[in-house]
Write an enzyme that holds these catalytic residues in place. Sequence first.
Site, short mmCIF file in Angstrom:
data_model
loop_
_atom_site.label_atom_id
_atom_site.label_comp_id
_atom_site.label_asym_id
_atom_site.label_seq_id
_atom_site.Cartn_x
_atom_site.Cartn_y
_atom_site.Cartn_z
N ASP A 177 -9.45 -4.50 -12.87
CA ASP A 177 -8.53 -4.89 -11.79
C ASP A 177 -8.58 -3.80 -10.71
O ASP A 177 -8.14 -2.67 -10.94
CB ASP A 177 -7.12 -5.00 -12.40
N LYS A 226 0.82 -1.22 0.00
CA LYS A 226 0.00 0.00 0.00
C LYS A 226 0.85 1.27 0.00
O LYS A 226 0.56 2.24 -0.70
CB LYS A 226 -0.95 0.00 1.20
N GLY A 227 1.91 1.27 0.81
CA GLY A 227 2.77 2.45 0.88
C GLY A 227 3.45 2.70 -0.45
O GLY A 227 3.49 3.84 -0.96
N GLY A 262 -2.93 -4.64 -14.17
CA GLY A 262 -1.55 -4.33 -13.81
C GLY A 262 -1.52 -3.59 -12.50
O GLY A 262 -2.54 -3.02 -12.07
N GLY A 276 -16.89 2.83 -3.39
CA GLY A 276 -16.64 2.04 -4.61
C GLY A 276 -17.25 2.72 -5.82
O GLY A 276 -17.11 3.93 -6.02
N ASP A 310 -5.14 2.86 -3.15
CA ASP A 310 -3.81 3.47 -2.99
C ASP A 310 -3.62 4.59 -4.01
O ASP A 310 -3.09 5.66 -3.69
CB ASP A 310 -2.71 2.41 -3.17
#
Length: 304
Positions: free
Chosen positions: A246, A41-42, A287, A222, A252
Site C-alpha cells: 500500500d 497529506k498534512g 493501512g 520510488g 508523507d
Amino acid sequence: MKYDVVVVGSINMDVIVDTPAYPAYGDTVFCNSVSMIPGGKGANQAVSVAKLGKKVCLVGAVGNDSSGNELINNLKSKGVDTSHIIQSDKDGTGTFVVIVDSTGENTMLGTKGANDSLSTADIEKVFNEIDAKILLIQMETSQESIIAAMKAAKKRNMYVILDPAPADGIFDEAFKYADLVTPNKQETKRITGIDVTDAASALEAAKKLNELGIPDVIVKMGENGSLVYQNGKATVVDAIKVKAVDTVGAGDCFAGAVANAYLDTKDLVEAVKFASVAAGIKVSRSGGQDSIPTLSEVQEYLVK
Ligand code: RIB
C-alpha cells in the site's frame, strides 16, 4: 508554544477502495473492500513526525462535521498538537477517494473542502503564537495559506521543506520560499518537464529545481531510491527492498521522517537514509497513518 516541527497542510477523510485491478472506463466492478480512514497529506506528515518522536503541531482546517471531529480526535491520539486546527462552519471536511490495486499503487480523486478555506489571517495568527525549527508544507490547502506560512516561517528563520504534492496543486510562487523540495516523479515532471527514469535524469531535474532558487532538492524515484542534491553535490540513496502492499501516504511518511532526522543530524543524506527506511516499512504494510512506523521500528531495521 515551541515545537520541533510545524506542519501546515491538509486533513482529509480517505475512502479507500481496495481492488485487484482498476476498472476499465465506464465499467462497474466488485472490489475487495471499501473503508474510511484518516488521511490528508498534512495530517499524515504530522503523524509521521509524532510517531518518530518529535514535538509537532498541525495547522489546518476541517469542517464542523462528524468527519472533522473524528480526524481531530485521531490526531490527538497519535500525539499531534491540534490546538491550531480550525473547524469551518462553511465548508465540509476534505474527502478523498483513494483506489489501491494489487500492486500497491494508488490513484486519487478528492475535494479539498475546508482545507481550501485556510486564509492568510488564519496562518499569521498561528505563527504569532508558535515557534518551530522546521516548517513542513505541501500544496493541498489554499494557495494564500501556503504562501503566508512559508513567508512567516522564513521571517522566523525556520528551515522550510516544501513537498510539492499533489501535482495538481503546484504553483510556482511557492518555490521562492522553499529551502528544500521533495518531489516524486510525477511532480518533478510537472515542475521541470523532465521524465525521471534514472539517476541521470533525476540529477538533470534537480539542477533545474536548484536554478529556480531552491537550495536543497530531493528527487524521489520510488523503488529506485532518492537523489539528494545539495551544494552542487548529488548522492543517490537506495530505497529498502520491500514488497509494496500500500503506497498511500508513503511520500508523507518520507517527508515527516526527513524533517525528523534532519533536526537530529543536520545532514540531508543521513536524513534521507532514515526516511527511506521509514517509508519502506510503511509501504510494506496496509493501512493509513496506523502503518507509519514508530522510531523504535525504524531503529530496529537500521541495526539489523
Ligand atoms: O498522500 C496521501 C494523501 O493524499 C491521502 O491521505 C489523501 O487524503 C490525500 O491528501
